[in-house]
Design an enzyme around this catalytic site. Structure first.
Site, PDB file in Angstrom:
ATOM      1  N   LEU A  63      20.784   7.922 -98.897  1.00 21.16           N
ATOM      2  CA  LEU A  63      21.716   8.056 -98.250  1.00 21.16           C
ATOM      3  C   LEU A  63      22.162   8.131 -96.844  1.00 21.16           C
ATOM      4  CD1 LEU A  63      25.265   9.193-100.878  1.00 21.16           C
ATOM      5  CD2 LEU A  63      24.277   6.854 -99.837  1.00 21.16           C
ATOM      6  N   HIS A 178       7.609  11.074-106.051  1.00 19.43           N
ATOM      7  CA  HIS A 178       6.661   9.966-105.365  1.00 19.43           C
ATOM      8  C   HIS A 178       5.417   9.904-105.172  1.00 19.43           C
ATOM      9  CE1 HIS A 178       6.763   7.545-101.318  1.00 19.43           C
ATOM     10  NE2 HIS A 178       5.777   7.219-101.982  1.00 19.43           N
ATOM     11  N   ASN A 277       6.790   2.224 -98.585  1.00 16.16           N
ATOM     12  CA  ASN A 277       6.572   3.046 -99.700  1.00 16.16           C
ATOM     13  C   ASN A 277       6.330   2.614-100.865  1.00 16.16           C
ATOM     14  OD1 ASN A 277       5.292   3.190 -97.438  1.00 16.16           O
ATOM     15  ND2 ASN A 277       5.807   5.129 -96.328  1.00 16.16           N
ATOM     16  N   ASP A 304      15.752   2.521-104.904  1.00 15.29           N
ATOM     17  CA  ASP A 304      15.019   2.736-103.678  1.00 15.29           C
ATOM     18  C   ASP A 304      15.390   2.448-102.512  1.00 15.29           C
ATOM     19  OD1 ASP A 304      13.516   4.361-101.565  1.00 15.29           O
ATOM     20  OD2 ASP A 304      11.699   3.570-102.547  1.00 15.29           O
ATOM     21  N   GLY A 323      10.742   0.140 -95.435  1.00 14.43           N
ATOM     22  CA  GLY A 323      11.888   1.339 -96.784  1.00 14.43           C
ATOM     23  C   GLY A 323      12.764  -0.665 -96.624  1.00 14.43           C
TER      24      GLY A 323
HETATM   25  O1  DOR Z   1       9.436   2.699 -97.553  1.00 17.34           O
HETATM   26  C1  DOR Z   1       9.888   4.571 -98.457  1.00 17.34           C
HETATM   27  N1  DOR Z   1      11.091   4.663 -97.663  1.00 17.34           N
HETATM   28  N2  DOR Z   1       9.954   5.180 -99.268  1.00 17.34           N
HETATM   29  C2  DOR Z   1      10.049   5.812 -99.173  1.00 17.34           C
HETATM   30  O2  DOR Z   1       9.073   6.987-100.152  1.00 17.34           O
HETATM   31  C3  DOR Z   1      10.732   6.849 -98.331  1.00 17.34           C
HETATM   32  C4  DOR Z   1      11.882   5.550 -98.251  1.00 17.34           C
HETATM   33  C5  DOR Z   1      12.643   6.140 -97.241  1.00 17.34           C
HETATM   34  O3  DOR Z   1      13.556   7.175 -96.358  1.00 17.34           O
HETATM   35  O4  DOR Z   1      12.971   5.145 -95.736  1.00 17.34           O
HETATM   36 ZN    ZN Z   2      10.247   7.736-102.468  1.00 11.94          ZN
END
Ligand code: DOR
Ligand code: ZN
Length: 424
Positions: A63, A178, A277, A304, A323
């Site tokens: 968030l 993770h 990731n 995610d 992300g």
């Molecule tokens: O791709 C990712 N983005 N993997 C994660 O573990 C964290 C996340 C992020 O907070 O942007």
């Molecule tokens: Zn993660």
């Protein structure tokens, strides 16, 4: 205001109900489920042709507030959740400051209170997610966290992680893990292999994830703690969880639509929008994930949801953050990829998105029988629509699924008896 949902197909995976029924909501609870119910002066929702199911439970959402409000706020993230049919979510602690003390937990919960979505902030495992010193687990549990995690910054120190597991075991809460070995992954959010070679970038090898999954299965076995593997992305990872479960280790796992819908090739087409990731993997991994969903090795579907700004994602692949957003597309992607494809029954897809994650967190959520909280999603399981990131309630537009045609559309989301989203 009471609500009467009429003539819908009520699916409650926990009780096995799947029938044409009415549902009456009163005082924030499910008051009755049955045929031909009379709701008095209740507001009537005509659910003919629609599915009425438990509100979705997403146990892995970023968030971003406090600290990264340009990416998302609690308010915009919860609006995105409501639009996606999600009524309960677990907020990841990689905020600034990190959610490592009761004050930050309270801050996130207070911000969420007016949104109607049930927001449960997860507690950080280590202070500042620095991987050095454990947080006060008992105080965080008292503040209401359902689990502990350093998501985004995997814990590398085995002694510290083992200590954390011994403590969470005593408290009866899971660790959300993770798994990626820091020394084996370079930056870049791209799988090591054909695509990373084509791009001339060092990638993140599958073994970086798998080695930590194996390590943490061993620690779970050793300590008796409940270890939940986050966003599993490799076939071998799924198989290790499968074998560990078979010998009685308390390990569970989750995956996201991107890991069974896309492969590493997407990075060649969409660049930083496909950067995540753990990274998108190979077709063999996609098949391993689907096998894990089919045989029940994978316990939960999560998003995610990881919003970033347009400016950040516009950077070249090596510099952009990892992300993707997911709250507003997950139900449709899961229905399209798992149910309409014939892989899983509709009720099972819904269970993976509601009761199953709720149960593994010990939450009284994800069910719609009499007496339960009135958290409900009403959706058309068949309606075809095209994902349009410009319509997102999330501040994040970083989806690799923009323009994709999917099936399954949310019409209403109801949380604690209140309509928190209604399609225009
Ligand atoms: O791709 C990712 N983005 N993997 C994660 O573990 C964290 C996340 C992020 O907070 O942007
Ligand atoms: Zn993660």
């Amino acid at each position: 205001m009471d609500l009467l949902i009429k003539n819908g197909r009520v699916i409650d995976p926990a009780s096995g109900v799947d029938d044409m029924l009415d549902a009456l909501i009163s005082g924030g609870k499910i008051a009755a489920v049955g045929r031909g119910l009379d709701g008095g002066d209740a507001l009537v929702i005509d659910a003919s042709g629609l599915v009425v199911a438990p509100g979705l439970v997403d146990m892995h959402v970023h968030l971003r507030e406090p600290g990264f409000e340009a990416k998302e706020t609690v308010c915009t993230g919860c609006a995105a959740a409501a639009r996606g049919g999600v009524t309960t979510l677990v907020a990841m602690p990689n905020t600034k400051p990190a959610t490592d003390c009761p004050e930050i937990v309270a801050l996130v919960r207070d911000k969420a209170a007016s949104t109607g979505v049930n927001v449960l902030p997860a507690g950080a495992v280590t202070v500042g997610q620095r991987g050095e010193q454990l947080t006060d687990f008992a105080a965080l549990k008292a503040a209401g966290v359902p689990a502990f995690t350093d998501d985004g910054v995997p814990i590398q120190n085995l002694a510290l992680l083992r200590q954390a597991m011994l403590e969470v075991k005593r408290l009866g809460l899971p660790i959300l893990d993770h798994c990626e070995d820091k020394d084996l992954v370079k930056n870049y959010g791209v799988n090591e292999g054909r695509v990373s070679e084509a791009l001339g970038l060092p990638g993140r090898p599958a073994v970086a994830e798998e080695a930590q999954i194996m390590r943490d299965i061993l620690l779970a076995e050793d300590t008796g703690a409940h270890v939940h593997i986050c966003h599993i992305s490799t076939a071998k990872g799924v198989d290790m969880v499968r074998r560990a479960k078979a010998r009685g280790v308390h390990v569970t796992c989750e995956t996201c639509p991107q890991y069974f819908t896309l492969t590493e090739d997407e990075v060649l087409k969409q660049g930083s929008l496909a950067r995540v990731n753990p990274p998108l993997r190979t077709q063999a991994d996609v098949e391993g994930i689907l096998a894990g969903l089919r045989d029940g090795t994978i316990d939960a579907l999560i998003t995610d949801h990881a919003p970033h700004t347009a400016e950040e994602k516009a950077k070249p692949l090596p510099e952009a953050p990892s992300g993707m957003v997911g709250l507003e597309t997950a139900l449709a992607l899961n229905l399209t990829g798992l149910y309409h494809s014939g892989l899983l029954p509709l009720a099972r897809v819904l269970e993976l998105m509601s009761r199953s994650p709720a149960a593994l967190l010990g939450l009284d959520k994800g069910r719609i029988a009499v007496g339960d909280d009135a958290d409900v999603v009403i959706f058309d399981p068949d309606e075809e629509w095209t994902i349009d990131r410009e319509k997102f309630a999330s501040k994040g537009r970083n989806t690799p699924f923009h323009g994709r045609t999917v099936r399954g559309k949310v019409r209403y989301t109801i949380a604690n008896g209140k309509i928190i989203y209604q399609e225009d």
